[in-house]
Design an enzyme around this catalytic site. Structure first.
Site, PDB file in Angstrom:
ATOM      1  N   SER A  30       1.007  -0.617  -0.398  1.00 60.13           N
ATOM      2  CA  SER A  30       0.171  -0.039  -0.479  1.00 60.13           C
ATOM      3  C   SER A  30       1.115   1.306  -0.040  1.00 60.13           C
ATOM      4  O   SER A  30       2.190   1.471   1.056  1.00 60.13           O
ATOM      5  CB  SER A  30      -0.957  -0.229   1.362  1.00 60.13           C
ATOM      6  OG  SER A  30      -0.489  -0.194   2.346  1.00 60.13           O
ATOM      7  N   HIS A  61     -11.798  -0.462  -0.944  1.00 63.06           N
ATOM      8  CA  HIS A  61     -10.220  -1.255  -0.979  1.00 63.06           C
ATOM      9  C   HIS A  61     -10.565  -2.053  -2.025  1.00 63.06           C
ATOM     10  O   HIS A  61      -9.326  -2.799  -2.120  1.00 63.06           O
ATOM     11  CB  HIS A  61     -10.361  -2.119   0.001  1.00 63.06           C
ATOM     12  CG  HIS A  61      -9.048  -1.780   0.464  1.00 63.06           C
ATOM     13  ND1 HIS A  61      -8.718  -0.114   1.609  1.00 63.06           N
ATOM     14  CD2 HIS A  61      -7.970  -2.197   1.314  1.00 63.06           C
ATOM     15  CE1 HIS A  61      -7.024  -0.431   2.379  1.00 63.06           C
ATOM     16  NE2 HIS A  61      -6.704  -1.449   1.523  1.00 63.06           N
ATOM     17  N   HIS A  83      -4.203  -8.816   2.755  1.00 63.78           N
ATOM     18  CA  HIS A  83      -3.406  -9.620   4.657  1.00 63.78           C
ATOM     19  C   HIS A  83      -4.602  -9.960   5.345  1.00 63.78           C
ATOM     20  O   HIS A  83      -5.694 -10.593   5.218  1.00 63.78           O
ATOM     21  CB  HIS A  83      -3.880  -8.209   4.878  1.00 63.78           C
ATOM     22  CG  HIS A  83      -2.573  -6.667   4.069  1.00 63.78           C
ATOM     23  ND1 HIS A  83      -3.437  -5.972   3.469  1.00 63.78           N
ATOM     24  CD2 HIS A  83      -1.915  -6.398   4.133  1.00 63.78           C
ATOM     25  CE1 HIS A  83      -2.340  -5.020   2.913  1.00 63.78           C
ATOM     26  NE2 HIS A  83      -1.094  -5.476   3.377  1.00 63.78           N
ATOM     27  N   TYR A  85      -5.157  -9.923   8.290  1.00 61.49           N
ATOM     28  CA  TYR A  85      -5.560  -8.987   9.519  1.00 61.49           C
ATOM     29  C   TYR A  85      -6.744  -9.052   8.734  1.00 61.49           C
ATOM     30  O   TYR A  85      -7.626  -8.525   9.718  1.00 61.49           O
ATOM     31  CB  TYR A  85      -4.693  -8.198   9.998  1.00 61.49           C
ATOM     32  CG  TYR A  85      -4.400  -6.550   8.947  1.00 61.49           C
ATOM     33  CD1 TYR A  85      -5.472  -6.036   8.618  1.00 61.49           C
ATOM     34  CD2 TYR A  85      -3.671  -7.003   8.662  1.00 61.49           C
ATOM     35  CE1 TYR A  85      -5.101  -4.944   7.472  1.00 61.49           C
ATOM     36  CE2 TYR A  85      -2.670  -5.840   7.386  1.00 61.49           C
ATOM     37  CZ  TYR A  85      -3.885  -5.091   6.915  1.00 61.49           C
ATOM     38  OH  TYR A  85      -3.495  -4.021   6.488  1.00 61.49           O
ATOM     39  N   GLU A  86      -7.356  -9.078   7.366  1.00 59.85           N
ATOM     40  CA  GLU A  86      -7.999  -8.502   7.322  1.00 59.85           C
ATOM     41  C   GLU A  86      -9.922  -9.967   7.065  1.00 59.85           C
ATOM     42  O   GLU A  86     -10.445  -9.312   7.013  1.00 59.85           O
ATOM     43  CB  GLU A  86      -8.289  -8.093   6.118  1.00 59.85           C
ATOM     44  CG  GLU A  86      -6.875  -7.072   5.471  1.00 59.85           C
ATOM     45  CD  GLU A  86      -7.053  -6.387   4.091  1.00 59.85           C
ATOM     46  OE1 GLU A  86      -7.508  -5.898   3.184  1.00 59.85           O
ATOM     47  OE2 GLU A  86      -6.038  -6.827   3.196  1.00 59.85           O
ATOM     48  N   ALA A 113       5.457  -1.899   3.184  1.00 66.58           N
ATOM     49  CA  ALA A 113       5.831  -0.703   4.251  1.00 66.58           C
ATOM     50  C   ALA A 113       6.330  -1.523   5.414  1.00 66.58           C
ATOM     51  O   ALA A 113       5.695  -2.717   6.112  1.00 66.58           O
ATOM     52  CB  ALA A 113       4.673   0.210   4.456  1.00 66.58           C
ATOM     53  N   MET A 211       3.530  -7.080   7.839  1.00 68.58           N
ATOM     54  CA  MET A 211       1.963  -8.080   8.280  1.00 68.58           C
ATOM     55  C   MET A 211       1.741  -8.793   7.250  1.00 68.58           C
ATOM     56  O   MET A 211       0.788  -9.079   6.471  1.00 68.58           O
ATOM     57  CB  MET A 211       0.367  -6.804   8.663  1.00 68.58           C
ATOM     58  CG  MET A 211       1.177  -6.271   9.818  1.00 68.58           C
ATOM     59  SD  MET A 211      -0.477  -5.385  10.434  1.00 68.58           S
ATOM     60  CE  MET A 211       0.602  -4.280  11.224  1.00 68.58           C
ATOM     61  N   SER A 212       2.725  -8.214   6.419  1.00 68.92           N
ATOM     62  CA  SER A 212       2.625  -9.212   4.746  1.00 68.92           C
ATOM     63  C   SER A 212       3.530  -9.817   4.302  1.00 68.92           C
ATOM     64  O   SER A 212       4.430 -10.430   5.162  1.00 68.92           O
ATOM     65  CB  SER A 212       2.231  -8.679   3.941  1.00 68.92           C
ATOM     66  OG  SER A 212       3.715  -7.774   3.584  1.00 68.92           O
ATOM     67  N   ASN A 235       8.320   3.984  10.420  1.00 66.40           N
ATOM     68  CA  ASN A 235       8.726   3.718  11.172  1.00 66.40           C
ATOM     69  C   ASN A 235       9.922   3.100  11.793  1.00 66.40           C
ATOM     70  O   ASN A 235      10.316   2.104  11.118  1.00 66.40           O
ATOM     71  CB  ASN A 235       7.187   3.790  11.555  1.00 66.40           C
ATOM     72  CG  ASN A 235       6.870   2.466  11.484  1.00 66.40           C
ATOM     73  OD1 ASN A 235       5.936   1.996  10.587  1.00 66.40           O
ATOM     74  ND2 ASN A 235       6.820   1.160  12.756  1.00 66.40           N
ATOM     75  N   HIS A 247       0.126   8.115  10.661  1.00 70.37           N
ATOM     76  CA  HIS A 247      -0.247   8.024   9.480  1.00 70.37           C
ATOM     77  C   HIS A 247       0.266   8.375   8.633  1.00 70.37           C
ATOM     78  O   HIS A 247       1.035   8.249   7.463  1.00 70.37           O
ATOM     79  CB  HIS A 247      -1.752   8.060   9.704  1.00 70.37           C
ATOM     80  CG  HIS A 247      -2.464   6.810   8.241  1.00 70.37           C
ATOM     81  ND1 HIS A 247      -2.167   5.633   7.816  1.00 70.37           N
ATOM     82  CD2 HIS A 247      -3.415   7.600   7.100  1.00 70.37           C
ATOM     83  CE1 HIS A 247      -2.323   5.450   6.381  1.00 70.37           C
ATOM     84  NE2 HIS A 247      -3.232   6.395   6.583  1.00 70.37           N
TER      85      HIS A 247
HETATM   86  N1  HPA Z   1       4.550  -2.740  12.946  1.00 68.77           N
HETATM   87  C1  HPA Z   1       4.482  -4.250  12.073  1.00 68.77           C
HETATM   88  N2  HPA Z   1       3.449  -3.430  11.253  1.00 68.77           N
HETATM   89  C2  HPA Z   1       4.527  -2.341   9.989  1.00 68.77           C
HETATM   90  C3  HPA Z   1       4.693  -1.473  11.251  1.00 68.77           C
HETATM   91  C4  HPA Z   1       5.335  -1.980  12.361  1.00 68.77           C
HETATM   92  O1  HPA Z   1       5.825  -0.824  13.370  1.00 68.77           O
HETATM   93  N3  HPA Z   1       4.771  -0.458  10.327  1.00 68.77           N
HETATM   94  C5  HPA Z   1       4.679  -0.768   8.920  1.00 68.77           C
HETATM   95  N4  HPA Z   1       4.005  -1.807   8.827  1.00 68.77           N
END
Ligand code: HPA
Length: 272
Positions: A30, A61, A83, A85-86, A113, A211-212, A235, A247
């Site tokens: 994304s 989406h 994902h 988590y979805e 990401a 998460m992917s 981050n 965000h």
């Molecule tokens: N943790 C998990 N997934 C993420 C993060 C994170 O800090 N940043 C972007 N995707």
């Protein structure tokens, strides 16, 4: 219908619809869809118009499957991924990867990401993924093995192609792009990590967390696809908590790093 029947049905549908044989599959994280602008698009299909494709439950989406030519190669790109988590099952998460293999791809490129765990990392860094740790509560290959796709106990000795990583390093150096190389740990989310969880992942040997990617690469390696992945560090996980995790900041970091990732992907794809 069995899983393999569904995969074949979808592949047949796409073959008929596009009359296109892709060599490279691309999964864009994304905010990392800029590569699509470089593709000479021949066909673009909404996921919702593809039979057996997982149905997106999140409004607005709707992802797209894009067929076209990139750097002289036939590619199929997923703009948006599924994902865990979805709420999708692991089989649903990896379904498009299996369909792309049926269509003819030999290589899979992935972007995501991720949160930085390595203290040397900075927001906006690119990390070439050299290995991963599966911390999802399950594995997409659990269940009766689909012999047609691969073996029961696939080896995971080189999940990400060393050859492509080395090539990416020289492309990055030539273009003066700062890069990191490291281990990606994938877990379910959707919560970000607690400070102690970040610490645990670091102790386990990971450099970035997201998460992917891990389920997709597991399914890809099961089928013998050559994989290459880049994480964009959006981050930082520092002991005191999260840095730059709003965000907006995450989106800005992804936006700034994206052209560099696109340049590396394009150079690698041209070289195949
Ligand atoms: N943790 C998990 N997934 C993420 C993060 C994170 O800090 N940043 C972007 N995707």
């Amino acid at each position: 219908m069995t899983e393999i029947e569904k995969i074949k049905k979808t592949a047949e549908f796409l073959k008929e619809k596009t009359n296109f044989t892709p060599q490279v599959g691309i999964i864009l994280g994304s905010g990392l869809g800029g590569l699509v602008k470089s593709i000479d698009i021949k066909h673009s299909l909404d996921y919702s118009d593809i039979p057996e494709f997982p149905v997106s439950t999140v409004e607005g989406h709707d992802g797209k499957l894009i067929f076209g030519i990139l750097e002289g190669k036939n590619v199929v790109a997923m703009q948006g991924r599924f994902h865990y988590y979805e709420g999708y099952s692991m089989q649903q998460v990896v379904f498009p990867v299996r369909v792309m293999k049926m269509l003819g791809i030999t290589h899979l490129f992935l972007s995501n990401a991720a949160g930085g765990l390595n203290p040397a990392f900075e927001v906006g860094d690119l990390m070439l993924i050299k290995d991963h740790i599966n911390m999802f509560p399950t594995n997409p290959l659990i269940g009766k093995n689909i012999e047609e796709l691969g073996t029961r106990f696939p080896e995971m000795g080189e999940p990400y192609s060393k050859k492509l990583i080395n090539l990416a390093k020289s492309v990055a150096k030539e273009n003066k792009i700062k890069f990191q190389t490291g281990v990606y740990v994938g877990s379910s989310g959707p919560t970000l990590e607690t400070p102690s969880e970040y610490n645990m992942f670091r102790i386990l040997g990971a450099d970035a967390t997201g998460m992917s990617t891990v389920p997709e690469v597991i399914a890809a390696r099961h089928m013998g696809l050559t994989c290459f992945g880049i994480s964009i560090i959006t981050n930082l996980a520092v002991t005191a908590g999260m840095e730059g995790a709003t965000h907006d900041e995450v989106q800005n970091a992804a936006g700034e790093a994206e052209p560099k990732m696109t340049l590396i992907f394009k150079n690698l794809i041209r070289s195949l």
